[in-house]
Design an enzyme around this catalytic site. Structure first.
Site, PDB file in Angstrom:
ATOM      1  N   ARG A 190    -117.096 -28.267  33.900  1.00 23.62           N
ATOM      2  CA  ARG A 190    -116.146 -27.132  33.833  1.00 23.62           C
ATOM      3  C   ARG A 190    -116.706 -25.957  34.613  1.00 23.62           C
ATOM      4  NH1 ARG A 190    -114.468 -25.025  28.056  1.00 23.62           N
ATOM      5  NH2 ARG A 190    -112.942 -26.707  28.107  1.00 23.62           N
ATOM      6  N   ARG A 214    -119.118 -18.234  18.319  1.00 28.66           N
ATOM      7  CA  ARG A 214    -118.091 -19.200  18.718  1.00 28.66           C
ATOM      8  C   ARG A 214    -117.682 -18.872  20.151  1.00 28.66           C
ATOM      9  NH1 ARG A 214    -115.428 -23.429  18.413  1.00 28.66           N
ATOM     10  NH2 ARG A 214    -114.428 -24.212  16.530  1.00 28.66           N
ATOM     11  N   LYS A 215    -116.710 -19.620  20.690  1.00 29.84           N
ATOM     12  CA  LYS A 215    -116.209 -19.282  22.025  1.00 29.84           C
ATOM     13  C   LYS A 215    -115.571 -17.901  22.037  1.00 29.84           C
ATOM     14  CE  LYS A 215    -112.353 -21.346  23.427  1.00 29.84           C
ATOM     15  NZ  LYS A 215    -111.154 -22.260  23.538  1.00 29.84           N
ATOM     16  N   GLY A 234    -103.410 -26.506  25.286  1.00 27.79           N
ATOM     17  CA  GLY A 234    -102.193 -26.448  26.122  1.00 27.79           C
ATOM     18  C   GLY A 234    -101.243 -25.357  25.684  1.00 27.79           C
TER      19      GLY A 234
HETATM   20 FE1  SRM Z   1    -109.814 -26.047  24.846  1.00 32.94          FE
HETATM   21  C1  SRM Z   1    -112.117 -27.555  22.895  1.00 32.94           C
HETATM   22  C2  SRM Z   1    -110.007 -28.505  27.090  1.00 32.94           C
HETATM   23  C3  SRM Z   1    -108.177 -24.096  27.070  1.00 32.94           C
HETATM   24  C4  SRM Z   1    -108.861 -24.011  22.292  1.00 32.94           C
HETATM   25  N1  SRM Z   1    -110.927 -27.705  24.995  1.00 32.94           N
HETATM   26  C5  SRM Z   1    -111.842 -28.136  24.100  1.00 32.94           C
HETATM   27  C6  SRM Z   1    -112.627 -29.320  24.637  1.00 32.94           C
HETATM   28  C7  SRM Z   1    -113.873 -28.785  25.277  1.00 32.94           C
HETATM   29  C8  SRM Z   1    -112.981 -30.337  23.551  1.00 32.94           C
HETATM   30  C9  SRM Z   1    -113.879 -31.434  24.052  1.00 32.94           C
HETATM   31  O1  SRM Z   1    -115.088 -31.264  24.082  1.00 32.94           O
HETATM   32  O2  SRM Z   1    -113.347 -32.469  24.392  1.00 32.94           O
HETATM   33  C10 SRM Z   1    -111.599 -29.872  25.664  1.00 32.94           C
HETATM   34  C11 SRM Z   1    -112.169 -30.585  26.859  1.00 32.94           C
HETATM   35  C12 SRM Z   1    -111.310 -31.789  27.174  1.00 32.94           C
HETATM   36  C13 SRM Z   1    -111.477 -32.250  28.579  1.00 32.94           C
HETATM   37  O3  SRM Z   1    -112.222 -33.218  28.818  1.00 32.94           O
HETATM   38  O4  SRM Z   1    -110.829 -31.690  29.442  1.00 32.94           O
HETATM   39  C14 SRM Z   1    -110.792 -28.621  25.970  1.00 32.94           C
HETATM   40  N2  SRM Z   1    -109.306 -26.217  26.768  1.00 32.94           N
HETATM   41  C15 SRM Z   1    -109.364 -27.350  27.486  1.00 32.94           C
HETATM   42  C16 SRM Z   1    -108.623 -27.210  28.798  1.00 32.94           C
HETATM   43  C17 SRM Z   1    -109.243 -28.025  29.931  1.00 32.94           C
HETATM   44  C18 SRM Z   1    -107.150 -27.605  28.593  1.00 32.94           C
HETATM   45  C19 SRM Z   1    -106.403 -27.816  29.901  1.00 32.94           C
HETATM   46  O5  SRM Z   1    -106.095 -28.977  30.170  1.00 32.94           O
HETATM   47  O6  SRM Z   1    -106.168 -26.854  30.625  1.00 32.94           O
HETATM   48  C20 SRM Z   1    -108.700 -25.686  28.972  1.00 32.94           C
HETATM   49  C21 SRM Z   1    -109.955 -25.244  29.657  1.00 32.94           C
HETATM   50  C22 SRM Z   1    -109.994 -23.765  29.859  1.00 32.94           C
HETATM   51  C23 SRM Z   1    -111.169 -23.313  30.677  1.00 32.94           C
HETATM   52  O7  SRM Z   1    -111.081 -23.410  31.891  1.00 32.94           O
HETATM   53  O8  SRM Z   1    -112.159 -22.867  30.077  1.00 32.94           O
HETATM   54  C24 SRM Z   1    -108.734 -25.255  27.509  1.00 32.94           C
HETATM   55  N3  SRM Z   1    -108.779 -24.319  24.736  1.00 32.94           N
HETATM   56  C25 SRM Z   1    -108.086 -23.721  25.744  1.00 32.94           C
HETATM   57  C26 SRM Z   1    -107.225 -22.706  25.214  1.00 32.94           C
HETATM   58  C27 SRM Z   1    -106.205 -21.911  26.015  1.00 32.94           C
HETATM   59  C28 SRM Z   1    -106.666 -20.578  26.506  1.00 32.94           C
HETATM   60  O9  SRM Z   1    -107.865 -20.279  26.517  1.00 32.94           O
HETATM   61  O10 SRM Z   1    -105.783 -19.829  26.886  1.00 32.94           O
HETATM   62  C29 SRM Z   1    -107.425 -22.694  23.846  1.00 32.94           C
HETATM   63  C30 SRM Z   1    -106.690 -21.809  22.817  1.00 32.94           C
HETATM   64  C31 SRM Z   1    -107.075 -20.386  22.937  1.00 32.94           C
HETATM   65  C32 SRM Z   1    -108.318 -20.025  22.192  1.00 32.94           C
HETATM   66  O11 SRM Z   1    -109.375 -20.630  22.422  1.00 32.94           O
HETATM   67  O12 SRM Z   1    -108.244 -19.131  21.358  1.00 32.94           O
HETATM   68  C33 SRM Z   1    -108.398 -23.703  23.555  1.00 32.94           C
HETATM   69  N4  SRM Z   1    -110.404 -25.792  22.934  1.00 32.94           N
HETATM   70  C34 SRM Z   1    -109.839 -24.951  22.031  1.00 32.94           C
HETATM   71  C35 SRM Z   1    -110.438 -25.169  20.745  1.00 32.94           C
HETATM   72  C36 SRM Z   1    -110.111 -24.400  19.440  1.00 32.94           C
HETATM   73  C37 SRM Z   1    -110.992 -23.191  19.353  1.00 32.94           C
HETATM   74  C38 SRM Z   1    -111.249 -22.714  17.956  1.00 32.94           C
HETATM   75  O13 SRM Z   1    -111.550 -21.514  17.806  1.00 32.94           O
HETATM   76  O14 SRM Z   1    -111.210 -23.514  17.012  1.00 32.94           O
HETATM   77  C39 SRM Z   1    -111.379 -26.204  20.911  1.00 32.94           C
HETATM   78  C40 SRM Z   1    -112.290 -26.826  19.839  1.00 32.94           C
HETATM   79  C41 SRM Z   1    -113.539 -26.055  19.639  1.00 32.94           C
HETATM   80  O15 SRM Z   1    -113.866 -25.123  20.368  1.00 32.94           O
HETATM   81  O16 SRM Z   1    -114.226 -26.405  18.686  1.00 32.94           O
HETATM   82  C42 SRM Z   1    -111.320 -26.576  22.294  1.00 32.94           C
HETATM   83 FE1  SF4 Z   2    -108.460 -31.973  23.755  1.00 35.58          FE
HETATM   84 FE2  SF4 Z   2    -105.964 -31.183  24.228  1.00 35.58          FE
HETATM   85 FE3  SF4 Z   2    -107.015 -31.083  21.746  1.00 35.58          FE
HETATM   86 FE4  SF4 Z   2    -107.820 -29.417  23.651  1.00 35.58          FE
HETATM   87  S1  SF4 Z   2    -105.766 -29.572  22.704  1.00 35.58           S
HETATM   88  S2  SF4 Z   2    -109.138 -30.464  22.249  1.00 35.58           S
HETATM   89  S3  SF4 Z   2    -107.790 -30.745  25.476  1.00 35.58           S
HETATM   90  S4  SF4 Z   2    -106.563 -32.891  23.009  1.00 35.58           S
END
Ligand code: SRM
Ligand code: SF4
Length: 513
Positions: free
Chosen positions: A68, A182-183, A442
């Site tokens: 990433r 956290r993030k 998403g």
């Molecule tokens: Fe996300 C975790 C993908 C935007 C909320 N997110 C993950 C992980 C890293 C989980 C994992 O290890 O498999 C996913 C990686 C999958 C992969 O192989 O691609 C993943 N998140 C993504 C992406 C790639 C989705 C996409 O297809 O665009 C986005 C990458 C953004 C970037 O460039 O950094 C992505 N994730 C988001 C967003 C949207 C945003 O930021 O506008 C959110 C919701 C907003 C937020 O965070 O408040 C989001 N992702 C999460 C969460 C829930 C966070 C929480 O506080 O619980 C997780 C799970 C975690 O962090 O434990 C997570």
């Molecule tokens: Fe993976 Fe999509 Fe769930 Fe994010 S919302 S953790 S990319 S399946």
């Protein structure tokens, strides 16, 4: 750096391993990891700490890592894009790159043995993936048309870069900010339409005038998680552009030192704001700043509907256009990356931009080259005039690569939209967002129609299904959509979407379909 006072025995698993060894520490071990291979690595280093360098072990594709990036404000050069293309190309069918919902890129198929070389190549062209995962600040988003928008209020480019440089020590890694609870998400809006979804960030800046001076109103605490989703709330603060970096630093220091760490489900900034109340939070920020924090301007300048930037638009620079290309669900392959680098150089200034809708903008195209650019074969694949449903389709990664996923998303989303487009005339674009699980990457809550992956039961069988969200509003008066129906089996979804599009969005069946 953190002032966590909990005894080691009461720390959760993540706090424990962070206390044992900071995530960033693996930076100096990367050559060693490359030599030993992924199977021999310590599991905590491999599965967790590597994410501090942006390297994600994928249990779904063991040995093929995801990388990433950080692309501040979503802007990169053709030279950088070509380096990314070469990296992805090396992995043949395993290699691709996804544009993310944070205006960023994720590369796939990456082998650990290549990481040292990849990082050297990043260094040579000013790219970094540092601190892009786990308890770090994510890619910082800014207006995708910064500096070229005719109606721009504030150019966000330098600001976003300066915030990233502070947090990451100019891409070298900064241990001051590598152990957050956290993030953490930061967004800076510079236009009238809030192109960055400011309201879903932990800390965001919205253009606002105070006594004739243009600065930003500040909002805090927005986030999505499986447990809870909240829009950001006003901090009752207004800052000038030159004060933004310090404000980010101070908010992050407070979050780092005082944020809740016991339960990872309750560790995002909003949980601290809940505990303290917004007044106390604001007062702590005010006390730590070197300048007095002014109260918010009476209103922000977000008074437009959100633009998607797809199509051809005149720039603020006379004689130039920017062209937004639709990239279906954000997926790119090596040849696409090479092609994008080429067209950006041949027709534009070499610059390529990404949007949070997972699309591409090529800026700086002179009038004289526009016609030839629009005739490029690449634009057959990445259209400037996509169908209304495809146009606004967003999807997270889903089960193809993500082990949290409860359903397959990207391919399913595309197939369903194509079927619906074959059957319906849709008069306007409808923003349909797919997300594979409640983590909401998403962003189904910002969509007209949001689809969140779940498991559901039908006739005694467990099936892939979705919870249906409706009513997300972006741009002016942004607010989050709500879940209106749970557990729809994916195999039964199409007629439900078809009816929704007809009843709520003015779609009409195509003759003969
Ligand atoms: Fe996300 C975790 C993908 C935007 C909320 N997110 C993950 C992980 C890293 C989980 C994992 O290890 O498999 C996913 C990686 C999958 C992969 O192989 O691609 C993943 N998140 C993504 C992406 C790639 C989705 C996409 O297809 O665009 C986005 C990458 C953004 C970037 O460039 O950094 C992505 N994730 C988001 C967003 C949207 C945003 O930021 O506008 C959110 C919701 C907003 C937020 O965070 O408040 C989001 N992702 C999460 C969460 C829930 C966070 C929480 O506080 O619980 C997780 C799970 C975690 O962090 O434990 C997570
Ligand atoms: Fe993976 Fe999509 Fe769930 Fe994010 S919302 S953790 S990319 S399946």
């Amino acid at each position: 750096m953190t002032t966590t006072t909990a005894k080691p025995s009461t720390l959760n698993k993540f706090e424990k391993f962070k206390a044992e060894k900071d995530g960033l520490a693996v930076k100096s071990e990367i050559e060693q990891f490359a030599r030993m291979g992924w199977e021999a690595m310590d599991e905590t280093d491999r599965d967790h700490r590597l994410k501090w360098l942006g390297v994600f072990f994928r249990p779904v594709t063991p040995g093929k890592f995801m990388l990433r990036m950080r692309i501040p404000n979503g802007i990169l050069t053709s030279q950088q894009m070509r380096v990314l293309a070469e990296i992805v190309q090396r992995y043949g069918e395993d290699g691709n790159a996804d544009i993310t919902t944070r205006q960023n890129l994720q590369l796939r198929g990456i082998r650990i043995e290549d990481i040292p070389d990849i990082f050297n190549r990043f260094e040579q062209v000013g790219l970094t993936s540092v601190q892009s995962g786990m308890d770090n600040v994510r890619n910082i988003t800014g207006s995708p048309v910064a500096g070229i928008d005719r109606d721009e209020l504030i150019d966000t480019r330098e600001l976003v870069q300066a915030v990233q440089d502070t947090i990451t020590n100019s891409g070298q890694g900064n241990p001051e900010f590598t152990n957050l609870p956290r993030k953490f998400n930061i967004a800076i809006a510079g236009g009238r339409d809030n192109s960055v979804h400011a309201e879903i960030n932990d800390l965001a800046f919205l253009p606002a005038y105070k006594e004739g001076t243009l600065g930003f109103n500040v909002i805090v605490g927005g986030f999505f998680s499986g447990k809870r989703c909240e829009a950001a709330i006003p901090l009752n603060a207004w800052v000038e552009a030159h004060q933004v970096v310090e404000l980010c630093r101070v908010v992050l220091e407070i979050y780092r030192d005082c944020g809740l760490r016991a339960n990872r489900q309750k560790a995002r900034l909003m949980w601290l704001i809940d505990e303290w109340g917004i007044e106390k939070f604001r007062s702590e920020v005010d006390q730590k700043l070197s300048y007095p924090l002014q109260t918010a301007a009476p209103k922000d300048e977000i008074d437009w509907e959100k633009r998607d930037h797809i199509g051809v638009y005149p720039q603020k620079q006379e004689g130039y256009h920017y062209v937004g290309l639709h990239v279906p669900v954000g997926r790119l392959f090596a040849t696409d990356l090479f092609d994008l680098a080429r067209v950006a150089e041949v027709y534009g200034s070499g610059e390529i931009r990404l949007t949070v809708e997972q699309n591409i903008i090529i800026p700086q195209i002179p009038d004289s080259r526009l016609e030839t650019f629009l005739a490029e074969p690449l634009l057959q694949k990445f259209s400037t005039q996509p169908e209304p449903l495809s146009r606004a389709l967003v999807s997270c990664t889903g089960s193809q690569f993500c082990n949290f996923a409860l359903i397959e998303t990207k391919n399913r989303a595309l197939a369903m939209i194509r079927e619906l487009e074959a059957e319906l005339c849709v008069p306007q674009s409808v923003r349909i967002h797919w997300t594979g699980c409640p983590n909401s990457c998403g962003q189904p809550q910002v969509a007209d129609i949001g689809l969140m992956g779940t498991k559901t039961r039908k006739e005694g069988k467990t099936l892939e299904g979705v919870d249906l969200y409706m009513g997300g509003k972006v741009g002016k008066d942004a607010h989050l959509g709500q879940c209106v129906q749970k557990g729809i089996p994916c195999e039964d979804l199409k007629p439900i979407l078809r009816n929704l599009l007809i009843e709520r969005f003015g779609a009409t069946p195509k003759v003969g379909a």
